[in-house]
Design an enzyme around this catalytic site. Structure first.
Site, mmCIF file in Angstrom:
data_model
loop_
_atom_site.group_PDB
_atom_site.id
_atom_site.type_symbol
_atom_site.label_atom_id
_atom_site.label_comp_id
_atom_site.label_asym_id
_atom_site.label_seq_id
_atom_site.Cartn_x
_atom_site.Cartn_y
_atom_site.Cartn_z
ATOM 1 N N TYR A 149 -3.257 22.076 26.401
ATOM 2 C CA TYR A 149 -3.298 20.832 27.192
ATOM 3 C C TYR A 149 -2.565 19.664 26.533
ATOM 4 O O TYR A 149 -2.794 18.510 26.880
ATOM 5 C CB TYR A 149 -4.743 20.385 27.486
ATOM 6 C CG TYR A 149 -5.586 21.447 28.132
ATOM 7 C CD1 TYR A 149 -5.184 22.053 29.302
ATOM 8 C CD2 TYR A 149 -6.801 21.832 27.561
ATOM 9 C CE1 TYR A 149 -5.944 23.036 29.900
ATOM 10 C CE2 TYR A 149 -7.577 22.813 28.156
ATOM 11 C CZ TYR A 149 -7.145 23.412 29.324
ATOM 12 O OH TYR A 149 -7.898 24.377 29.902
ATOM 13 N N CYS A 186 -12.415 21.958 38.796
ATOM 14 C CA CYS A 186 -13.357 21.535 37.740
ATOM 15 C C CYS A 186 -13.033 20.188 37.096
ATOM 16 O O CYS A 186 -13.871 19.291 37.080
ATOM 17 C CB CYS A 186 -13.426 22.592 36.655
ATOM 18 S SG CYS A 186 -14.120 24.129 37.239
ATOM 19 N N PHE A 205 3.078 18.488 34.064
ATOM 20 C CA PHE A 205 2.566 18.274 35.415
ATOM 21 C C PHE A 205 1.155 17.666 35.370
ATOM 22 O O PHE A 205 0.430 17.859 34.403
ATOM 23 C CB PHE A 205 2.518 19.651 36.096
ATOM 24 C CG PHE A 205 2.612 19.602 37.589
ATOM 25 C CD1 PHE A 205 3.690 18.991 38.213
ATOM 26 C CD2 PHE A 205 1.633 20.180 38.380
ATOM 27 C CE1 PHE A 205 3.787 18.951 39.593
ATOM 28 C CE2 PHE A 205 1.719 20.149 39.753
ATOM 29 C CZ PHE A 205 2.795 19.535 40.358
ATOM 30 N N THR A 252 5.221 -4.149 8.594
ATOM 31 C CA THR A 252 5.695 -4.426 9.959
ATOM 32 C C THR A 252 4.489 -4.894 10.770
ATOM 33 O O THR A 252 4.061 -4.208 11.706
ATOM 34 C CB THR A 252 6.317 -3.165 10.602
ATOM 35 O OG1 THR A 252 5.408 -2.055 10.417
ATOM 36 C CG2 THR A 252 7.649 -2.820 9.991
ATOM 37 N N ASN A 271 -1.031 7.890 15.414
ATOM 38 C CA ASN A 271 -2.077 6.877 15.284
ATOM 39 C C ASN A 271 -2.809 6.668 16.604
ATOM 40 O O ASN A 271 -4.026 6.491 16.628
ATOM 41 C CB ASN A 271 -1.490 5.557 14.782
ATOM 42 C CG ASN A 271 -1.359 5.546 13.266
ATOM 43 O OD1 ASN A 271 -1.875 6.428 12.589
ATOM 44 N ND2 ASN A 271 -0.668 4.565 12.730
ATOM 45 N N TYR A 322 0.805 -1.214 0.000
ATOM 46 C CA TYR A 322 0.000 0.000 0.000
ATOM 47 C C TYR A 322 0.845 1.275 0.000
ATOM 48 O O TYR A 322 0.731 2.133 -0.870
ATOM 49 C CB TYR A 322 -0.924 -0.001 1.228
ATOM 50 C CG TYR A 322 -2.243 0.560 0.862
ATOM 51 C CD1 TYR A 322 -3.299 -0.260 0.488
ATOM 52 C CD2 TYR A 322 -2.411 1.934 0.808
ATOM 53 C CE1 TYR A 322 -4.489 0.282 0.085
ATOM 54 C CE2 TYR A 322 -3.592 2.475 0.416
ATOM 55 C CZ TYR A 322 -4.634 1.649 0.069
ATOM 56 O OH TYR A 322 -5.800 2.181 -0.341
ATOM 57 N N VAL A 323 1.709 1.377 1.002
ATOM 58 C CA VAL A 323 2.509 2.593 1.159
ATOM 59 C C VAL A 323 3.517 2.720 0.023
ATOM 60 O O VAL A 323 3.671 3.785 -0.579
ATOM 61 C CB VAL A 323 3.236 2.568 2.528
ATOM 62 C CG1 VAL A 323 4.319 3.628 2.604
ATOM 63 C CG2 VAL A 323 2.236 2.761 3.645
HETATM 64 P P1 NAD Z 1 1.822 -4.112 2.845
HETATM 65 O O1 NAD Z 1 1.767 -5.382 3.595
HETATM 66 O O2 NAD Z 1 0.660 -3.690 2.000
HETATM 67 O O3 NAD Z 1 3.086 -4.134 1.861
HETATM 68 C C1 NAD Z 1 4.341 -4.601 2.221
HETATM 69 C C2 NAD Z 1 5.005 -5.117 0.965
HETATM 70 O O4 NAD Z 1 6.350 -5.456 1.262
HETATM 71 C C3 NAD Z 1 4.355 -6.384 0.404
HETATM 72 O O5 NAD Z 1 4.002 -6.182 -0.935
HETATM 73 C C4 NAD Z 1 5.439 -7.452 0.553
HETATM 74 O O6 NAD Z 1 5.409 -8.408 -0.478
HETATM 75 C C5 NAD Z 1 6.689 -6.587 0.491
HETATM 76 N N1 NAD Z 1 7.867 -7.247 1.051
HETATM 77 C C6 NAD Z 1 7.981 -7.956 2.200
HETATM 78 N N2 NAD Z 1 9.237 -8.412 2.360
HETATM 79 C C7 NAD Z 1 9.936 -7.975 1.286
HETATM 80 C C8 NAD Z 1 11.283 -8.100 0.879
HETATM 81 N N3 NAD Z 1 12.159 -8.796 1.618
HETATM 82 N N4 NAD Z 1 11.653 -7.525 -0.271
HETATM 83 C C9 NAD Z 1 10.786 -6.833 -1.016
HETATM 84 N N5 NAD Z 1 9.492 -6.663 -0.679
HETATM 85 C C10 NAD Z 1 9.082 -7.232 0.454
HETATM 86 O O7 NAD Z 1 2.184 -2.974 3.878
HETATM 87 P P2 NAD Z 1 1.727 -1.418 3.877
HETATM 88 O O8 NAD Z 1 0.308 -1.302 4.281
HETATM 89 O O9 NAD Z 1 2.169 -0.808 2.606
HETATM 90 O O10 NAD Z 1 2.593 -0.871 5.086
HETATM 91 C C11 NAD Z 1 3.985 -0.744 5.001
HETATM 92 C C12 NAD Z 1 4.475 -0.015 6.240
HETATM 93 O O11 NAD Z 1 3.939 1.310 6.272
HETATM 94 C C13 NAD Z 1 4.042 -0.672 7.551
HETATM 95 O O12 NAD Z 1 5.053 -0.466 8.498
HETATM 96 C C14 NAD Z 1 2.805 0.115 7.938
HETATM 97 O O13 NAD Z 1 2.578 0.089 9.340
HETATM 98 C C15 NAD Z 1 3.185 1.516 7.464
HETATM 99 N N6 NAD Z 1 2.058 2.388 7.105
HETATM 100 C C16 NAD Z 1 0.942 1.889 6.521
HETATM 101 C C17 NAD Z 1 -0.087 2.761 6.148
HETATM 102 C C18 NAD Z 1 -1.334 2.246 5.481
HETATM 103 O O14 NAD Z 1 -2.298 2.994 5.381
HETATM 104 N N7 NAD Z 1 -1.351 1.020 4.978
HETATM 105 C C19 NAD Z 1 0.034 4.126 6.391
HETATM 106 C C20 NAD Z 1 1.196 4.616 6.972
HETATM 107 C C21 NAD Z 1 2.201 3.731 7.314
#
Ligand code: NAD
Length: 423
Positions: free
Chosen positions: A257, A268, A262, A86, A214, A10-11
């Site tokens: 806040y 209140c 502290f 992760t 988050n 995704y990211v």
């Molecule tokens: P995801 O599981 O969608 O994608 C991870 C990708 O990494 C997978 O396609 C996987 O095949 C690949 N991968 C794993 N091991 C690999 C390797 N050795 N070599 C090459 N590719 C490899 O994860 P995501 O949702 O994109 O999230 C990635 C990170 O970003 C995480 O730490 C997540 O917490 C953080 N994050 C996610 C979002 C979100 O909205 N999804 C937003 C901000 C941050």
């Protein structure tokens, strides 16, 4: 810039496509061949508004490609963005195996690299992961030194699924965490031209920030839902209430806040929280977040006491006694509670608060104070300098510029310990 994006989930895929759109040359690397094939052919492997078009255009323009192996590409690239997953267990332990594997692959590639390459972690991790896990793997596998031969930085991602492209292009800010200048500059080069404010902070602060953000978002949703649950049996419009909660941008949706320091007190906040929880209990409405606020505050006060005890000095001067500067109000004052607890433990106390004059306190207040803190009249100093002279350690319980000025003007050597419980 020539950019490698490790992990095109995704990211990674959104980051890769947006950077390619911005003019960078990007190669996405993922061991999942279905994602590699999708990206290489300009298709999104999952639904996300605008992503298909962005991938099609950037792949057609020759600025985005994808493959399964990246080690051999490191030498020819300026920067590696690590975006692998992760995932966490139910208990919260994070699986870091994918990160370790990618760090090893990049480290191998760095061994023969001639140009300076910056490794930037974009995945979400707990503080310490970059310095304690990634850095040693990168150094051992590359036989190079971080900060010297290659850069290492943290650049957390703030996008949300469903509005990922818009969030990437208009982030609240860009965060770069780095241990030294060269690494920070390497990561910041990626964002030249961005309108968002860029903040450079420490590696670990950058790692923590994403998790704190988050947590805050979860807290906001949980809080709003608890107000919704409370309004239901009362037949009240929770949306009208929360709309006006949000309309207060002075105290509610503002930095007010939100500065660690502290514990809170006064006439209140504790009383009204108690009342809210009491009535909710009567209505059989569970409000775990609201119920946890007073115990959390009490826990913070215990922590403040522990810090005073750790000074290992028995003669302590407390600067500030009322619950808030400028009020002289001692009702549910955490500073007064700290004074009572320390006195009960045998500490010799000196107290000073510019807003409290013993002789002007009403008789009833004097009696109640004498009862809680026997000898309080003798502990109260009429001038801050008296307290400073008569105390081995100074403990700040109110955030006041005049306290800071006096403490900064202390020139004695050795300087007596100053513990600021408001910072
Ligand atoms: P995801 O599981 O969608 O994608 C991870 C990708 O990494 C997978 O396609 C996987 O095949 C690949 N991968 C794993 N091991 C690999 C390797 N050795 N070599 C090459 N590719 C490899 O994860 P995501 O949702 O994109 O999230 C990635 C990170 O970003 C995480 O730490 C997540 O917490 C953080 N994050 C996610 C979002 C979100 O909205 N999804 C937003 C901000 C941050």
């Amino acid at each position: 810039m020539q950019v490698l994006v490790w992990g095109i989930g995704y990211v990674g895929i959104v980051t890769a496509a947006c950077l390619a759109q911005a003019g960078h040359h990007v190669i996405g690397i993922d061991m999942d061949s279905s994602k590699v094939e999708a990206v290489a052919s300009g298709r999104s492997p999952f639904p996300e508004p605008g992503l298909d078009t962005l991938l099609r255009d950037t792949v057609a323009a020759g600025r985005l490609t994808a493959c399964r192996e990246g080690t051999a590409l490191v030498g020819g690239a300026d920067l590696s963005l690590v975006c692998v997953g992760t995932p966490g267990t139910q208990e919260g332990e994070t699986y870091l195996g994918d990160l370790e594997a990618v760090a090893g692959a990049i480290g191998d590639g760095l061994r023969d690299a001639t140009a300076f390459h910056t490794v930037v972690l974009r995945s979400t991790v707990f503080p310490g992961c970059t310095r304690q896990l990634l850095l040693p793997i990168l150094e051992q596998r590359s036989l190079r030194r971080a900060g010297q031969d290659f850069g290492l930085a943290v650049n957390p991602e703030f996008l949300r699924e469903g509005s990922a492209i818009e969030d990437f292009l208009s982030p609240p800010y860009v965060i770069v965490g780095a241990a030294e200048e060269r690494s920070a500059l390497g990561a910041e080069a990626l964002y030249q031209g961005t309108k968002a404010a860029l903040h450079r902070i420490g590696l670990e602060e950058a790692e923590l920030l994403k998790m704190v953000n988050n947590a805050f978002h979860g807290l906001k949703i949980g809080f709003a839902n608890e107000i919704g649950r409370l309004c239901e049996p009362l037949g009240l419009d929770s949306h009208a209430v929360m709309r006006l909660v949000c309309a207060d941008t002075k105290l509610n949706l503002s930095p007010a806040y939100l500065r660690p320091g502290f514990p809170f007190g006064g006439s209140c906040l504790p009383k009204d929280l108690r009342a809210l929880n009491f009535q909710a209990d009567r209505l059989n409405v569970e409000l775990p977040i609201l119920e946890a606020i007073l115990p959390s505050n009490a826990c913070h006060l215990e922590g403040s006491l522990r810090r005073v005890r750790l000074l290992n000095l028995r003669s302590v001067g407390l600067l500030g006694l009322s619950f808030k500067p400028g009020t002289g109000d001692l009702r549910e004052s955490p500073a007064l509670e700290i004074a009572c607890r320390l006195h009960a433990e045998g500490f010799q106390l000196r107290l000073f608060d510019p807003d409290i004059r013993w002789e002007t306190l009403p008789q009833g207040v004097q009696d109640a104070l004498r009862c809680r803190l026997p000898g309080i009249e003798q502990m109260l100093c009429s001038h801050i300098h008296t307290l400073v002279e008569e105390s081995e350690a100074l403990v700040v319980c109110q955030r006041r510029p005049e306290f800071r000025a006096v403490l900064q003007s202390l020139t004695e050597t050795p300087r007596r310990p100053v513990l600021d419980l408001c910072e």
